[in-house]
Scaffold this motif. Structure first.
Motif, PDB file in Angstrom:
ATOM      1  N   LYS A  87     -13.299  16.313  -4.925  1.00  0.00           N
ATOM      2  CA  LYS A  87     -12.432  17.377  -5.433  1.00  0.00           C
ATOM      3  C   LYS A  87     -12.467  17.457  -6.953  1.00  0.00           C
ATOM      4  CE  LYS A  87      -9.110  17.491  -1.660  1.00  0.00           C
ATOM      5  NZ  LYS A  87      -7.694  17.279  -1.284  1.00  0.00           N
ATOM      6  N   GLY A  88     -12.647  16.338  -7.623  1.00  0.00           N
ATOM      7  CA  GLY A  88     -12.714  16.328  -9.088  1.00  0.00           C
ATOM      8  C   GLY A  88     -11.509  16.985  -9.728  1.00  0.00           C
ATOM      9  N   SER A  89     -11.731  17.964 -10.583  1.00  0.00           N
ATOM     10  CA  SER A  89     -10.656  18.595 -11.346  1.00  0.00           C
ATOM     11  C   SER A  89      -9.782  19.517 -10.502  1.00  0.00           C
ATOM     12  CB  SER A  89     -11.244  19.369 -12.524  1.00  0.00           C
ATOM     13  OG  SER A  89     -12.115  20.374 -12.054  1.00  0.00           O
ATOM     14  N   LYS A  90     -10.039  19.598  -9.225  1.00  0.00           N
ATOM     15  CA  LYS A  90      -9.206  20.426  -8.358  1.00  0.00           C
ATOM     16  C   LYS A  90      -8.037  19.646  -7.752  1.00  0.00           C
ATOM     17  CE  LYS A  90     -12.849  23.704  -7.154  1.00  0.00           C
ATOM     18  NZ  LYS A  90     -13.915  23.243  -7.996  1.00  0.00           N
ATOM     19  N   MET A  91      -7.842  18.415  -8.181  1.00  0.00           N
ATOM     20  CA  MET A  91      -6.727  17.609  -7.689  1.00  0.00           C
ATOM     21  C   MET A  91      -5.406  18.167  -8.233  1.00  0.00           C
ATOM     22  SD  MET A  91      -7.729  15.058  -5.741  1.00  0.00           S
ATOM     23  CE  MET A  91      -6.397  13.882  -5.862  1.00  0.00           C
ATOM     24  N   PRO A  92      -4.314  18.069  -7.452  1.00  0.00           N
ATOM     25  CA  PRO A  92      -3.016  18.534  -7.959  1.00  0.00           C
ATOM     26  C   PRO A  92      -2.627  17.799  -9.230  1.00  0.00           C
ATOM     27  CG  PRO A  92      -2.895  18.010  -5.609  1.00  0.00           C
ATOM     28  CD  PRO A  92      -4.233  17.538  -6.097  1.00  0.00           C
ATOM     29  N   GLY A  93      -2.125  18.551 -10.192  1.00  0.00           N
ATOM     30  CA  GLY A  93      -1.681  17.971 -11.455  1.00  0.00           C
ATOM     31  C   GLY A  93      -2.741  17.948 -12.541  1.00  0.00           C
ATOM     32  N   TRP A  94      -3.998  18.169 -12.193  1.00  0.00           N
ATOM     33  CA  TRP A  94      -5.041  18.167 -13.216  1.00  0.00           C
ATOM     34  C   TRP A  94      -4.929  19.464 -14.009  1.00  0.00           C
ATOM     35  CZ3 TRP A  94     -10.161  15.308 -13.117  1.00  0.00           C
ATOM     36  CH2 TRP A  94      -9.980  14.008 -12.602  1.00  0.00           C
ATOM     37  N   LYS A 101     -10.574   8.323   1.918  1.00  0.00           N
ATOM     38  CA  LYS A 101      -9.656   9.095   1.068  1.00  0.00           C
ATOM     39  C   LYS A 101     -10.157   9.162  -0.369  1.00  0.00           C
ATOM     40  CE  LYS A 101      -5.283   8.146   3.436  1.00  0.00           C
ATOM     41  NZ  LYS A 101      -3.976   7.489   3.266  1.00  0.00           N
ATOM     42  N   MET A 102     -10.670   8.043  -0.883  1.00  0.00           N
ATOM     43  CA  MET A 102     -11.151   8.024  -2.261  1.00  0.00           C
ATOM     44  C   MET A 102     -12.416   8.862  -2.395  1.00  0.00           C
ATOM     45  SD  MET A 102     -10.161   7.068  -5.119  1.00  0.00           S
ATOM     46  CE  MET A 102     -10.757   6.950  -6.772  1.00  0.00           C
ATOM     47  N   LEU A 103     -13.285   8.793  -1.421  1.00  0.00           N
ATOM     48  CA  LEU A 103     -14.487   9.631  -1.452  1.00  0.00           C
ATOM     49  C   LEU A 103     -14.113  11.113  -1.471  1.00  0.00           C
ATOM     50  CD1 LEU A 103     -16.748   7.664   1.049  1.00  0.00           C
ATOM     51  CD2 LEU A 103     -17.166   7.996  -1.405  1.00  0.00           C
ATOM     52  N   GLU A 104     -13.116  11.479  -0.672  1.00  0.00           N
ATOM     53  CA  GLU A 104     -12.651  12.866  -0.635  1.00  0.00           C
ATOM     54  C   GLU A 104     -12.084  13.278  -1.995  1.00  0.00           C
ATOM     55  OE1 GLU A 104      -9.080  15.350   1.519  1.00  0.00           O
ATOM     56  OE2 GLU A 104     -10.054  13.755   2.672  1.00  0.00           O
ATOM     57  N   ARG A 105     -11.297  12.409  -2.604  1.00  0.00           N
ATOM     58  CA  ARG A 105     -10.740  12.694  -3.931  1.00  0.00           C
ATOM     59  C   ARG A 105     -11.836  12.910  -4.957  1.00  0.00           C
ATOM     60  NH1 ARG A 105      -7.321   8.403  -6.422  1.00  0.00           N
ATOM     61  NH2 ARG A 105      -7.568   9.878  -8.099  1.00  0.00           N
ATOM     62  N   SER A 115      -1.147  12.022  -3.960  1.00  0.00           N
ATOM     63  CA  SER A 115      -2.553  12.434  -4.046  1.00  0.00           C
ATOM     64  C   SER A 115      -3.390  11.562  -4.985  1.00  0.00           C
ATOM     65  CB  SER A 115      -2.672  13.914  -4.419  1.00  0.00           C
ATOM     66  OG  SER A 115      -2.129  14.185  -5.681  1.00  0.00           O
ATOM     67  N   GLU A 116      -2.848  11.140  -6.127  1.00  0.00           N
ATOM     68  CA  GLU A 116      -3.635  10.323  -7.055  1.00  0.00           C
ATOM     69  C   GLU A 116      -3.812   8.877  -6.575  1.00  0.00           C
ATOM     70  OE1 GLU A 116      -5.454  10.879  -9.931  1.00  0.00           O
ATOM     71  OE2 GLU A 116      -5.206  12.988  -9.450  1.00  0.00           O
ATOM     72  N   MET A 117      -2.922   8.402  -5.728  1.00  0.00           N
ATOM     73  CA  MET A 117      -3.059   7.040  -5.201  1.00  0.00           C
ATOM     74  C   MET A 117      -3.778   7.022  -3.850  1.00  0.00           C
ATOM     75  SD  MET A 117      -2.102   5.089  -7.571  1.00  0.00           S
ATOM     76  CE  MET A 117      -2.103   3.497  -6.755  1.00  0.00           C
ATOM     77  N   ALA A 118      -4.132   8.192  -3.333  1.00  0.00           N
ATOM     78  CA  ALA A 118      -4.867   8.240  -2.071  1.00  0.00           C
ATOM     79  C   ALA A 118      -6.193   7.506  -2.242  1.00  0.00           C
ATOM     80  CB  ALA A 118      -5.108   9.689  -1.645  1.00  0.00           C
ATOM     81  N   GLY A 119      -6.423   6.527  -1.394  1.00  0.00           N
ATOM     82  CA  GLY A 119      -7.626   5.716  -1.483  1.00  0.00           C
ATOM     83  C   GLY A 119      -7.463   4.476  -2.341  1.00  0.00           C
ATOM     84  N   LEU A 120      -6.327   4.360  -3.008  1.00  0.00           N
ATOM     85  CA  LEU A 120      -6.056   3.208  -3.870  1.00  0.00           C
ATOM     86  C   LEU A 120      -4.821   2.449  -3.375  1.00  0.00           C
ATOM     87  CD1 LEU A 120      -6.500   5.035  -7.304  1.00  0.00           C
ATOM     88  CD2 LEU A 120      -8.172   3.568  -6.163  1.00  0.00           C
ATOM     89  N   GLU A 121      -4.481   2.612  -2.131  1.00  0.00           N
ATOM     90  CA  GLU A 121      -3.214   2.103  -1.607  1.00  0.00           C
ATOM     91  C   GLU A 121      -2.980   0.615  -1.862  1.00  0.00           C
ATOM     92  OE1 GLU A 121      -3.965   5.918   0.465  1.00  0.00           O
ATOM     93  OE2 GLU A 121      -5.223   4.180   0.063  1.00  0.00           O
ATOM     94  N   HIS A 122      -3.942  -0.208  -1.683  1.00  0.00           N
ATOM     95  CA  HIS A 122      -3.727  -1.658  -1.843  1.00  0.00           C
ATOM     96  C   HIS A 122      -4.322  -2.220  -3.129  1.00  0.00           C
ATOM     97  CE1 HIS A 122      -1.707  -2.431   1.943  1.00  0.00           C
ATOM     98  NE2 HIS A 122      -2.509  -1.531   2.467  1.00  0.00           N
ATOM     99  N   GLY A 163       0.801  -1.216   0.000  1.00  0.00           N
ATOM    100  CA  GLY A 163       0.000   0.000   0.000  1.00  0.00           C
ATOM    101  C   GLY A 163       0.836   1.268   0.000  1.00  0.00           C
ATOM    102  N   ASP A 164       2.146   1.158  -0.125  1.00  0.00           N
ATOM    103  CA  ASP A 164       3.044   2.312  -0.123  1.00  0.00           C
ATOM    104  C   ASP A 164       3.570   2.531  -1.534  1.00  0.00           C
ATOM    105  OD1 ASP A 164       4.940   4.275   0.245  1.00  0.00           O
ATOM    106  OD2 ASP A 164       6.238   3.062   1.551  1.00  0.00           O
ATOM    107  N   TRP A 165       3.021   3.533  -2.221  1.00  0.00           N
ATOM    108  CA  TRP A 165       3.410   3.817  -3.599  1.00  0.00           C
ATOM    109  C   TRP A 165       4.554   4.825  -3.679  1.00  0.00           C
ATOM    110  CZ3 TRP A 165       1.821   0.829  -7.439  1.00  0.00           C
ATOM    111  CH2 TRP A 165       0.721   0.001  -7.192  1.00  0.00           C
TER     112      TRP A 165
END
Length: 186
Positions: free
Chosen positions: A162-169, A155-159, A67-74, A27-29
């Motif tokens: 945010k939609g297009s307000k995520m860093p890097g979008w 974490k995934m629900l929070e992401r 930030s993009e892997m938040a909620g997708l750890e495993h 779960g550590d990316w």
């Protein structure tokens, strides 16, 4: 693009896939960013109006593997095909996207469609460029089903909120990924 010894590229791919598998298991990316040059570019399409773009190893670390892997750890991303072009120093890997939780039928959630990454090798066991592709519509359907079944992480629900307000979008009109190829031999 310089040619690279095939053995070196094969070793790079083996190192990459092993680290990918370990990251899904633990779960550590965060360790994945060590595989990029300081000025690498990593991007993927996020729908009709947006691209995800990380410029440089630090943004790749902070945006792609944090930030993009938040909620997708495993989640796991097992590679099912590996295509290496040692003349151009490129690697194309096709992978699956498998959740660590099961759907109501008892099968792991999996994003249907083709997922993959296209890499450019820079030598010294580092990537200088990566472009991911996956079926964005199928990803949304899986996340929607997981949310409906109460199986998404906070974490995934929070992401998702945010939609297009995520860093890097970045707006598609502000990023031409094809221009980043800059390979006169293509």
């Amino acid at each position: 693009m310089p040619a690279f010894p095939r053995e070196e590229l094969e070793e790079m791919v083996e190192r990459w896939v092993a680290a990918n598998n370990e990251s899904g298991r633990t779960g550590d990316w965060s360790r994945m960013s060590q595989f990029y040059t300081e000025d690498a570019i990593y991007s993927w399409n996020t729908g009709p109006n947006w691209e995800f773009v990380a410029r440089g190893r630090q943004e790749i670390h902070d945006f792609a593997f944090d930030s993009e892997m938040a909620g997708l750890e495993h989640w796991t991303y097992p590679y099912i095909r590996r295509l290496i072009d040692d003349r151009k120093g490129e690697f194309l890997g096709i992978w699956r996207q498998v959740a660590p939780v099961n759907d109501p039928d008892g099968d792991p959630y999996e994003i249907a469609g083709t997922g993959g990454s296209w890499f450019r090798y820079a030598g010294d066991f580092k990537w200088s460029w990566q472009r991911d592709f996956f079926d964005h519509g199928n990803a949304g359907a899986v996340f929607g089903a997981m949310a409906q079944n109460g199986q998404l992480t906070p974490k995934m629900l929070e992401r998702m909120k945010k939609g297009s307000k995520m860093p890097g979008w970045t707006r598609r009109s502000d990023f031409d990924w094809i221009a980043t190829l800059a390979d006169p031999d293509a």
